[in-house]
Structure formats: structure tokens, C-alpha cells
Design an enzyme around this catalytic site. Sequence first.
Site, mmCIF file in Angstrom:
data_model
loop_
_atom_site.group_PDB
_atom_site.id
_atom_site.type_symbol
_atom_site.label_atom_id
_atom_site.label_comp_id
_atom_site.label_asym_id
_atom_site.label_seq_id
_atom_site.Cartn_x
_atom_site.Cartn_y
_atom_site.Cartn_z
ATOM 1 N N HIS A 59 0.813 -1.218 0.000
ATOM 2 C CA HIS A 59 0.000 0.000 0.000
ATOM 3 C C HIS A 59 0.845 1.267 0.000
ATOM 4 O O HIS A 59 0.419 2.291 -0.539
ATOM 5 C CB HIS A 59 -0.940 0.009 1.209
ATOM 6 N N GLY A 60 2.016 1.232 0.613
ATOM 7 C CA GLY A 60 2.802 2.447 0.636
ATOM 8 C C GLY A 60 4.197 2.237 1.177
ATOM 9 O O GLY A 60 4.425 1.360 2.017
#
Length: 486
Positions: A320-321
Amino acid sequence: MLFNSYIFILLFLPLCLTGYFALNHLGKHRTAQAFLLLMSLWFYGYFNPMYLLVIAFSVLANYAAYRLLRRRKSRIVLAAGLLTDIGLLFYFKYTDFFIASVNGAFSTDFNLLHVVLPLGISFFTFQQISFLVDSWRGEVPDYGFLHYASYVCYFPQLIAGPIVTHDELIPQFMDEEKKKLDWENLAKGIYVFTLGLSKKVLLADVFGKAVDWGYSVWPDLYTAEALIVIFAYSFQIYFDFSGYCDMASGIAKMMNIDLPVNFNSPYKALTIMEFWDRWHITLTRFLTKYVYIPLGGSRKGALRTGLNILIVFFVSGFWHGAGVSFIVWGLLHGIFSVMTRRHKAFFDALHPALNFILMFVFLNVTWVFFRADTCSQALGIFRSVLNLRFREFPPELVNCFRMPEIDLVLGSRIVEGMHFSASTLRRLKGVLFFMLAFLIVLGGRNTQEKMRCFAPTKARLCSTALLMAVCICSFSGISIFLYFNF
């Protein structure tokens, strides 16, 4: 290009639908497929044409690996293809994160590269990884380049999913029955697209204003303000992602294409496992099939199962990041999943209402790490809650919930006749949004349930047209979808 923009709704989508069905009607099916591919590339490269070089290289490299695997099942070819995919993802998404981590750990001063992250690279990379692995397993038929490129670049699901497998999409491209304009599917698609657009524009973006304000002044938040910001983000990401999923499936439906369900009322979940069966369903499916099961799944004892679950959620967080806060978010979900699995009898014995409260609190707490730029910022938000300081809500926060539609209702003679003060009216606007959000999330039917009983009627046509008009009139504050960042 954004779904929630004038150019997409008033130009791109009508042009795409008209050209695609017109070419198919003339019997030029390959030309129509090529037209759809070119439109998808225009959609992808609209913000930055340089993105096209990245996705073109990725598609060509993966298709070459696929053709080699068709000739001979080779671990070397599979490894080369996977390393290419992972290498591209690592370079564009994680290079600066690792440089910064090394600088922080060893007091070095390597310069950050400030690499521009291509939109959707996490999604089309995972999609192609699944294709290569399935090819190596002998589960992929012989596809031509045009259909493969269309499968990767198909614009409704290109930027933020769902993560589609080859057998879910390519056969639909090849089905001649789906190349004919279907007025009922067109009506369904417009209806679903409009529902998603309204979730994004009228709900997610309103909550997003409060969230952006709160995180911009997070050291100075008081208790009630911090709680509002926390809850607002939970609703922002819910309606933002739900809206995108609806819009993507609605656009595909207009073309007679069925995308897999990717969002199914996740806040109704009573356990963390059920939540991940409802939230970003195709990501959960990917991680289960291509990470959890190859690691051994639940076949090698409780300790190994728990470790495999933690690895999966670590991958999910990191996917996700590129940040420690995303990793913490993923690991917290992993730890809670292991605890729930380990003490299943205890959680099963709880009243459903208690399980719901426990889940909702857990999700709100962990979303703070997901939204925060750093763990320090997340902990600062929690400190603001626990400090138990209160004051009148700042006008900057109250004004985040101002919309002409709400002012029209709350400023009417009926409300004025109830002798509400100006400050009370300002609070009511925020209360109305939170009440509406809870009502939709917990009490409303989701899109899949609505579609099962969909029938094109004059009343539905008028309400859809009105809702679409309201959304278009609210485009002055256009914002990207949150999952575009991943």
C-alpha cells in the site's frame, strides 16, 4: 484521467463507448479492441505521458516472458519475469524509502532520487505477476498480444483495481455476444457509475476536507476534533474506495464486461477475517493464492500459520505504501488476525454487537496509521484524543461540512422556525454527514444487492439523472481517489 472529471464524463466516456460499439457493429472486432486499448492508454497517460513508457515496457516484457513460457516451462524465465516486475515496482515506489531508511540508520547523506510514481503500478504489476505464475503452472491459454495488452491496460480497472485474473477478463473480450450494445447493461452501468460518483463527490470528498484540515494542524488538535478527524477518515476511505469500485464496475458494465466484486460492505464485518473478505477482495485473493498458500498456508502447524499470516499482512502494508506507518498498519491487522484465529472460541462467544464495536474501534485506530505520514504523527493524533481537552469547534473544521445542498435544507424556514442558533446549525451540518454515513454503511443495501433487483424505470432514470447533475455541479473541488496513491 479521473472518473470524476468533466473531460471523462462529457468527452472520453461517450467517445469510447460510441467508437467501441460502432466498430463492433461494423464487424471490425479487432479494430474495436485496438481502439479500446488506445483509449485506455490515453486515459492512463493523460496526466503524464511518461507513464506510457513504463506500462509499455512492463507489458512487452511480461508478454515476452509469457510466450517463452508457452514454449517451455522454465523457472529461469519465470524468475526473470518476476524480477522485472518486482524491480520496476521497487524502483518507482520504494527507492527513496530505502535511501531515506539507510540515511537514518547509518547517518549517511545519499541524495533522494525523487522518482515519480506511475499511477496504478502496484495494481498492474500484481496483475501481471499472477498472469506469469499461472502461465508457468500451465493454466493460461494461448492469447494474442492485443488481448493481453487490453487485459493489463483496460482503463476501468487499470488505476485502482480490481486486480483481475486473465480468465475473468480476456474471455469476455473474445466473446462476440458482448460486442453488441445492450441497452439494459448500459442502463445498469450508468446507474452504478452514478452511485459511485455520488459516494466520491458528495461524501468522501466532504469528509476528506475535514481529514486534510486535521492532519495539517495535528499537533494543535483537541480531543473532540481529533475524534472527528479519525472517524472522518474512516468514512472518507470507505466511500472513496467504494465509489471507485462502483464506477469501475459501472463503466465495464456499459461495455457488457463484468468485473469481479472488490468491495462488499466491509464495515458490517464482525471479525477481521470477514473484513478482509469484504474489503479489497481481489487483493486478499491475490495475497492468499500467490503468497499465503505458497508459504504453506495453514498446513504446517499453528506457529507457522501465524507467521505466514504476519508475512501476508506485512506484504499488504508495504504494497500500500513505502512508509513505516503502512507497515505498522499491516502488522497490526496481522497480529489481530492471528489473535482472532488463536482465540476463535472467545470471539465467537461474544455478542455480535460487541464484535462489531471491537472491529469498528480497531479499524478506526489502525486507519490513523494508514493515513498518517509518519508513526509520530499517528501517535500525536492519539495523544490529542487522550489529553481530554475540549473547546468550541474551530470554524475551519465546521466549514469543511458546508455544501450548498445542505445549506438549502438547513437554511429553510422550517429549520429557522425551530430557533436553532447559528453555532447549532453549523454543528448540525457535520452531524448530518456522520449520520448519513452510518446509515449508508450499516443500513443500506450495497451495490451488488441493488443490482440484483435492478429494473430500468422512469423514476430511476430521473433520480439517476438528477444525482449525476448534482455531482457534476460539485466538480469544482475535484480530488483523486485515495487508492491512486498506491
